[in-house]
Design a protein around this motif. Structure first.
Motif, PDB file in Angstrom:
ATOM      1  N   PHE A 279      32.904 -10.330   1.538  1.00 18.42           N
ATOM      2  CA  PHE A 279      34.272 -10.857   1.542  1.00 18.42           C
ATOM      3  C   PHE A 279      35.258  -9.783   1.999  1.00 18.42           C
ATOM      4  CE2 PHE A 279      38.225 -11.073  -1.027  1.00 18.42           C
ATOM      5  CZ  PHE A 279      38.777 -12.221  -0.481  1.00 18.42           C
ATOM      6  N   MET A 280      35.136  -8.594   1.436  1.00 14.63           N
ATOM      7  CA  MET A 280      36.061  -7.520   1.792  1.00 14.63           C
ATOM      8  C   MET A 280      35.929  -7.137   3.268  1.00 14.63           C
ATOM      9  SD  MET A 280      36.016  -5.164  -1.644  1.00 14.63           S
ATOM     10  CE  MET A 280      37.422  -4.169  -1.182  1.00 14.63           C
ATOM     11  N   THR A 281      34.724  -7.184   3.798  1.00 12.96           N
ATOM     12  CA  THR A 281      34.517  -6.861   5.211  1.00 12.96           C
ATOM     13  C   THR A 281      35.198  -7.888   6.111  1.00 12.96           C
ATOM     14  OG1 THR A 281      32.430  -5.762   4.703  1.00 12.96           O
ATOM     15  CG2 THR A 281      32.767  -6.451   6.993  1.00 12.96           C
ATOM     16  N   LEU A 282      35.032  -9.165   5.793  1.00 11.82           N
ATOM     17  CA  LEU A 282      35.715 -10.211   6.564  1.00 11.82           C
ATOM     18  C   LEU A 282      37.229 -10.022   6.512  1.00 11.82           C
ATOM     19  CD1 LEU A 282      33.631 -13.334   5.464  1.00 11.82           C
ATOM     20  CD2 LEU A 282      33.682 -12.323   7.762  1.00 11.82           C
ATOM     21  N   CYS A 283      37.741  -9.751   5.316  1.00 10.81           N
ATOM     22  CA  CYS A 283      39.186  -9.554   5.142  1.00 10.81           C
ATOM     23  C   CYS A 283      39.677  -8.322   5.890  1.00 10.81           C
ATOM     24  CB  CYS A 283      39.526  -9.425   3.659  1.00 10.81           C
ATOM     25  SG  CYS A 283      39.257 -10.933   2.716  1.00 10.81           S
ATOM     26  N   ALA A 284      38.908  -7.247   5.825  1.00  4.72           N
ATOM     27  CA  ALA A 284      39.310  -6.005   6.496  1.00  4.72           C
ATOM     28  C   ALA A 284      39.391  -6.200   8.006  1.00  4.72           C
ATOM     29  CB  ALA A 284      38.335  -4.886   6.156  1.00  4.72           C
ATOM     30  N   ASN A 285      38.417  -6.896   8.578  1.00  5.04           N
ATOM     31  CA  ASN A 285      38.442  -7.154  10.019  1.00  5.04           C
ATOM     32  C   ASN A 285      39.645  -8.009  10.415  1.00  5.04           C
ATOM     33  OD1 ASN A 285      36.129  -5.657  10.621  1.00  5.04           O
ATOM     34  ND2 ASN A 285      34.792  -7.384  10.185  1.00  5.04           N
ATOM     35  N   PHE A 286      39.943  -9.022   9.611  1.00  2.00           N
ATOM     36  CA  PHE A 286      41.104  -9.873   9.881  1.00  2.00           C
ATOM     37  C   PHE A 286      42.402  -9.078   9.721  1.00  2.00           C
ATOM     38  CE2 PHE A 286      44.392 -12.954   8.709  1.00  2.00           C
ATOM     39  CZ  PHE A 286      44.323 -13.796   9.818  1.00  2.00           C
ATOM     40  N   ALA A 287      42.479  -8.262   8.678  1.00  2.00           N
ATOM     41  CA  ALA A 287      43.676  -7.458   8.430  1.00  2.00           C
ATOM     42  C   ALA A 287      43.964  -6.514   9.595  1.00  2.00           C
ATOM     43  CB  ALA A 287      43.524  -6.669   7.131  1.00  2.00           C
TER      44      ALA A 287
END
Length: 100
Positions: free
Chosen positions: A44-52
């Motif tokens: 989840f954090m990886t997906l969010c980090a890429n989007f951020a």
């Protein structure tokens, strides 16, 4: 990227982001996501980090095993903006992907 827009004082957070808590005093949104294990939380954090990175807007967050606590605010604007809403919606969708 264009300058973010501050949200209207009467913005309906309950209708738009029902799972998020609003702290008007700190001018931030908060939510805690709980996953089945550390690997899921990290995914989840990886997906969010890429989007951020693409959005140019980064959450304040912490992780403890299967739990990710998030706070969103646009510090440069001194409050909540459309960027925070965009990030919150994306995080909700990423969590749904992981939890399925």
């Amino acid at each position: 990227m264009s300058k973010p827009n501050l949200l209207a004082k009467d913005f309906d957070f309950d209708k738009t982001l029902s799972e998020w808590k609003v702290n008007q005093g700190k001018r931030e949104l908060g939510r805690t996501f709980v996953f089945k294990d550390f690997k899921s939380a990290f995914q989840f954090m990886t997906l969010c980090a890429n989007f951020a990175e693409k959005l140019g807007h980064h959450p304040d967050w912490s992780n403890s095993w299967n739990t990710v606590s998030v706070r969103l605010s646009t510090h440069s604007m001194g409050g909540l903006t459309d960027l925070d809403i965009t990030m919150a919606h994306a995080m909700d969708q990423f969590a749904l992907q992981i939890l399925e």
